[in-house]
Design an enzyme around this catalytic site. Structure first.
Site, PDB file in Angstrom:
ATOM      1  N   GLY A 192       5.678 -21.089  -9.103  1.00 19.56           N
ATOM      2  CA  GLY A 192       6.354 -20.129  -9.952  1.00 19.56           C
ATOM      3  C   GLY A 192       6.167 -18.663  -9.638  1.00 19.56           C
TER       4      GLY A 192
ATOM      5  N   GLY B 172       6.732 -22.748  -4.035  1.00 20.48           N
ATOM      6  CA  GLY B 172       7.821 -22.927  -3.084  1.00 20.48           C
ATOM      7  C   GLY B 172       8.295 -21.557  -2.630  1.00 20.48           C
TER       8      GLY B 172
ATOM      9  CE1 TYR C  40      19.574 -21.197 -10.973  1.00 22.34           C
ATOM     10  CE2 TYR C  40      19.405 -20.490  -8.689  1.00 22.34           C
ATOM     11  CZ  TYR C  40      19.337 -21.482  -9.640  1.00 22.34           C
ATOM     12  OH  TYR C  40      19.019 -22.759  -9.257  1.00 22.34           O
TER      13      TYR C  40
ATOM     14  CB  CYS D 114      39.195 -20.855  -2.166  1.00 22.52           C
ATOM     15  SG  CYS D 114      39.849 -20.743  -0.517  1.00 22.52           S
TER      16      CYS D 114
HETATM   17  N1  LLP Z   1       6.689 -27.412  -8.991  1.00 20.75           N
HETATM   18  C1  LLP Z   1       7.660 -27.875  -9.782  1.00 20.75           C
HETATM   19  C2  LLP Z   1       7.412 -29.044 -10.605  1.00 20.75           C
HETATM   20  C3  LLP Z   1       8.900 -27.229  -9.798  1.00 20.75           C
HETATM   21  O1  LLP Z   1       9.838 -27.687 -10.599  1.00 20.75           O
HETATM   22  C4  LLP Z   1       9.115 -26.097  -8.975  1.00 20.75           C
HETATM   23  C5  LLP Z   1      10.394 -25.428  -8.971  1.00 20.75           C
HETATM   24  C6  LLP Z   1       8.071 -25.659  -8.147  1.00 20.75           C
HETATM   25  C7  LLP Z   1       6.872 -26.334  -8.194  1.00 20.75           C
HETATM   26  C8  LLP Z   1       8.196 -24.487  -7.233  1.00 20.75           C
HETATM   27  O2  LLP Z   1       8.448 -23.315  -7.918  1.00 20.75           O
HETATM   28  P1  LLP Z   1       8.495 -21.916  -7.133  1.00 20.75           P
HETATM   29  O3  LLP Z   1       7.108 -21.622  -6.628  1.00 20.75           O
HETATM   30  O4  LLP Z   1       9.443 -22.063  -6.008  1.00 20.75           O
HETATM   31  O5  LLP Z   1       8.956 -20.953  -8.139  1.00 20.75           O
HETATM   32  N2  LLP Z   1      16.764 -23.121  -7.644  1.00 20.75           N
HETATM   33  C9  LLP Z   1      16.087 -22.099  -8.414  1.00 20.75           C
HETATM   34  C10 LLP Z   1      14.631 -22.382  -8.551  1.00 20.75           C
HETATM   35  C11 LLP Z   1      14.363 -23.710  -9.194  1.00 20.75           C
HETATM   36  C12 LLP Z   1      12.921 -24.022  -9.252  1.00 20.75           C
HETATM   37  C13 LLP Z   1      12.724 -25.438  -9.634  1.00 20.75           C
HETATM   38  N3  LLP Z   1      11.394 -25.851  -9.646  1.00 20.75           N
HETATM   39  C14 LLP Z   1      16.309 -20.740  -7.755  1.00 20.75           C
HETATM   40  O6  LLP Z   1      17.011 -20.689  -6.761  1.00 20.75           O
HETATM   41  O7  LLP Z   1      15.845 -19.730  -8.248  1.00 20.75           O
END
Ligand code: LLP
Length: 437
Positions: free
Chosen positions: A245, A289, A331, A358
């Site tokens: 996150g 991530g 978003y 498109c």
């Molecule tokens: N762990 C779980 C259980 C998750 O659901 C997520 C992200 C992460 C870890 C990794 O989170 P991060 O460190 O990347 O924030 N598609 C969206 C983001 C969706 C995130 C979903 N879960 C975007 O493009 O902003």
């Protein structure tokens, strides 16, 4: 990316490679991934845990941000495990050679096939709901007496609010993910009575692109309370996973904490809370991530047509768009861009960068500040490593772009550009519709 610099011809270079040459060689649009930036972020997470946490720790890469063989292999070579959320991500990580004991399968509706693949390969399962626990017990029964207990963690929804986009918030109580913490006693009772399940830990994830430290500190404190509860059930629950996150800087006004600050904040809370409760330190995991990979990648596009709407705006169109970066349309995400072959030209224009789809909403950047451009110039959008390729589509039957990994002046293809044949590979034409016959 860290290795980004402007060379003597005023052209943008990444990983020692001239971006315009990369586009000539590999085509456009092109994802360009800087190996050094990705590795450094992995190391920063690892080192911060070593420095601020006295217990064991493990960083997992949330491969939903970008899952492919090369990225999984790099994360694994830095000692990271991988968080996977589907059979496809699991298969990718396994094929990349990631050790199964460092793999964790997530998901709020894992299929039986996905669970069986995970169990057979030795990956840990982050159980999300009752249905899943029952399925796991059932799978274990069919496996017979001899199979070893299935390693599971329990995912809970902590009820912690944080300021981020509604779609990417997951910690609030009405999230579709995880058990309600009010049911924790019931879940622990069930699990403790199932010899087929080896409950090794607890998991929670509160959301993505978060700039504050407090929500994760609150989370860590709540999770230690859960840990104490689990200990009462005689379960040897030794792992705590606080999710991912941490946000990144997409624009000048974004101000996230550093990886080190974020990790430190969480470690301190876990250590203090465990000491206060006289609990042994759990193995602490997190699964970022975005903050591992977002800033390591740029997307290079070729500028094509433009349109001036008098007194309103100028559209500049590139050869990709919402299919290779769906984040702005999904978003309202904001990105920054530069013109790779005009790095020293004065910034004089305010333009709206549109994609070629498109769809009127296919806008990558509103009011980008750029030098004067011409068709053929190379526009580079920064920080596209997370949730771009992984959310890419073939909308309008555009091919997904290629991706290259750059380091020390070398560029290696890590994802081939899709061809027209690739686009129709899964199409089936029933014989009676074949007009050529
Ligand atoms: N762990 C779980 C259980 C998750 O659901 C997520 C992200 C992460 C870890 C990794 O989170 P991060 O460190 O990347 O924030 N598609 C969206 C983001 C969706 C995130 C979903 N879960 C975007 O493009 O902003």
């Amino acid at each position: 990316p860290l290795t980004a610099k402007v060379n003597s011809q005023n052209i943008l270079e990444i990983g020692g490679c001239d971006v315009t040459t990369l586009v000539q060689q590999f085509g456009s649009p092109l994802y360009i991934l800087d190996e050094e930036t990705l590795r450094l972020a992995c190391q920063q997470y690892r080192d911060a845990f070593k420095q601020y946490y006295q217990g064991e720790s493990q960083v997992l890469y949330a491969s939903k941000a970008w899952s492919c063989l090369a990225v999984c292999a790099i994360a694994a070579s830095e000692g990271l495990g991988i968080d996977v959320v589907s059979g496809g991500e699991l298969y990718t990580a396994l094929t990349a050679g990631v050790q199964a004991h460092k793999l964790y399968l997530h998901g709020n509706n894992k299929s039986r096939e996905e669970l069986v693949l995970a169990i057979d390969s030795g990956c840990t399962i982050v159980a999300d709901n009752w249905q899943e626990l029952h399925t796991l017990v059932n799978i274990a029964k069919q496996g017979g007496e001899t199979s070893s207990p299935i390693r599971v963690m329990l995912r809970l929804t902590p009820g912690i609010e944080c300021h981020t986009h509604e779609y990417i918030r997951t910690g609030h109580l009405d999230s579709k993910f995880g058990f309600d913490p009010n049911d924790l006693d019931e879940v622990l009772t069930f699990v403790s009575q199932q010899p087929a399940l080896n409950c090794i830990g607890l998991h929670a994830h509160i959301g993505s692109q978060i700039f504050e430290r407090q929500p994760h500190q609150d989370l860590a404190a709540v999770m230690v309370q859960w840990l104490q509860k689990a200990a009462n059930y005689g379960l040897s629950v030794t792992e705590l996973n606080v999710g991912g996150g941490l946000g990144i800087k997409y624009t000048e006004s974004d101000d996230p904490p550093s990886i080190e600050e974020w990790v430190k904040a969480i470690c301190e809370v876990v250590q203090e809370a465990c000491t206060a409760k006289n609990l042994p330190l759990p193995k602490l995991l997190c699964e970022p991530g975005r903050s591992l990979i977002a800033t390591a990648c740029i997307t290079a596009y070729t500028i094509g047509s433009s349109k001036v709407v008098p007194d309103i705006r100028t559209y500049l169109t590139v050869d990709g768009g919402m299919s290779d970066n769906p984040r702005p349309i999904t978003y309202q995400s904001v990105y920054r861009a530069v013109v790779a072959n005009k790095m020293s030209a004065p910034v004089t224009e305010t333009v709206t960068i549109a994609g070629k789809h498109c769809e009127s909403g296919d806008i990558l950047i509103k009011n980008a500040q750029l030098p004067k451009t011409e068709p053929g110039d190379i526009l580079v959008v920064m920080a596209t490593g997370a949730y771009n390729y992984s959310m890419a589509s073939n909308y309008n039957r555009l091919s997904r772009p290629a991706a290259v990994l750059v380091a020390n002046g070398d560029a290696n293809l890590i994802l081939r550009r899709e061809s027209y044949q690739d686009l129709i590979r899964q199409d089936c034409l029933p014989d009676r519709l074949n007009a050529r016959k």
